[in-house]
Write an enzyme that holds these catalytic residues in place. Structure first.
Site, mmCIF file in Angstrom:
data_model
loop_
_atom_site.group_PDB
_atom_site.id
_atom_site.type_symbol
_atom_site.label_atom_id
_atom_site.label_comp_id
_atom_site.label_asym_id
_atom_site.label_seq_id
_atom_site.Cartn_x
_atom_site.Cartn_y
_atom_site.Cartn_z
ATOM 1 N N CYS A 212 0.825 -1.227 0.000
ATOM 2 C CA CYS A 212 0.000 0.000 0.000
ATOM 3 C C CYS A 212 0.852 1.267 0.000
ATOM 4 C CB CYS A 212 -0.978 0.007 1.164
ATOM 5 S SG CYS A 212 -2.139 -1.365 1.113
ATOM 6 N N CYS A 213 2.025 1.201 -0.597
ATOM 7 C CA CYS A 213 2.871 2.406 -0.631
ATOM 8 C C CYS A 213 3.506 2.585 -2.013
ATOM 9 C CB CYS A 213 3.915 2.370 0.478
ATOM 10 S SG CYS A 213 5.060 0.996 0.386
#
Length: 123
Positions: free
Chosen positions: A60-61
């Protein structure tokens, strides 16, 4: 304490770049990293065969990965039941896996031939 131990041990692994804050900084009990010799997904698969579970992917980055110049990363996470011995076993399996993938590139690893039976992947 264990997070710092993981970070310090990973710093000693050739071909690994750690993503995240340095030792001594307040941090979660995990370390994201990338390798020069193997994609994080392949690394996760081979470590799984050795009984070591890591995460591989975007975590999620994606904007951070893009800013750092990486498409994916691997992540070793710890929990209250993990020990220094678990970290040591992870590091040993990681080094063996990286050595295996490094030997596929045609490098001049003089010990690779003598160590052929030390690490045999399932695939």
């Amino acid at each position: 304490e264990l997070a710092d131990y993981l970070r310090r041990r990973l710093e000693d692994v050739d071909g690994v770049t750690i993503l995240g804050p340095p030792v001594g900084t307040d941090r979660a009990a995990l370390c994201a990293f990338v390798s020069e010799v193997v994609h994080p997904s392949d690394l996760g698969t081979f470590l799984d065969v050795e009984g070591v579970a890591i995460r591989a992917g975007h975590h999620c980055c994606q904007p951070l990965h893009r800013a750092l110049g990486y498409s994916h990363s691997a992540r070793a996470s710890l929990y209250f039941y993990n020990t220094k011995e678990d970290v040591d076993e992870f590091i040993k399996a990681l080094e063996d896996t990286l050595k295996f993938f490094g030997s596929l590139g045609g490098g001049e690893d003089k010990d690779a031939e003598a160590d052929d039976d030390a690490f045999v992947p399932l695939f």
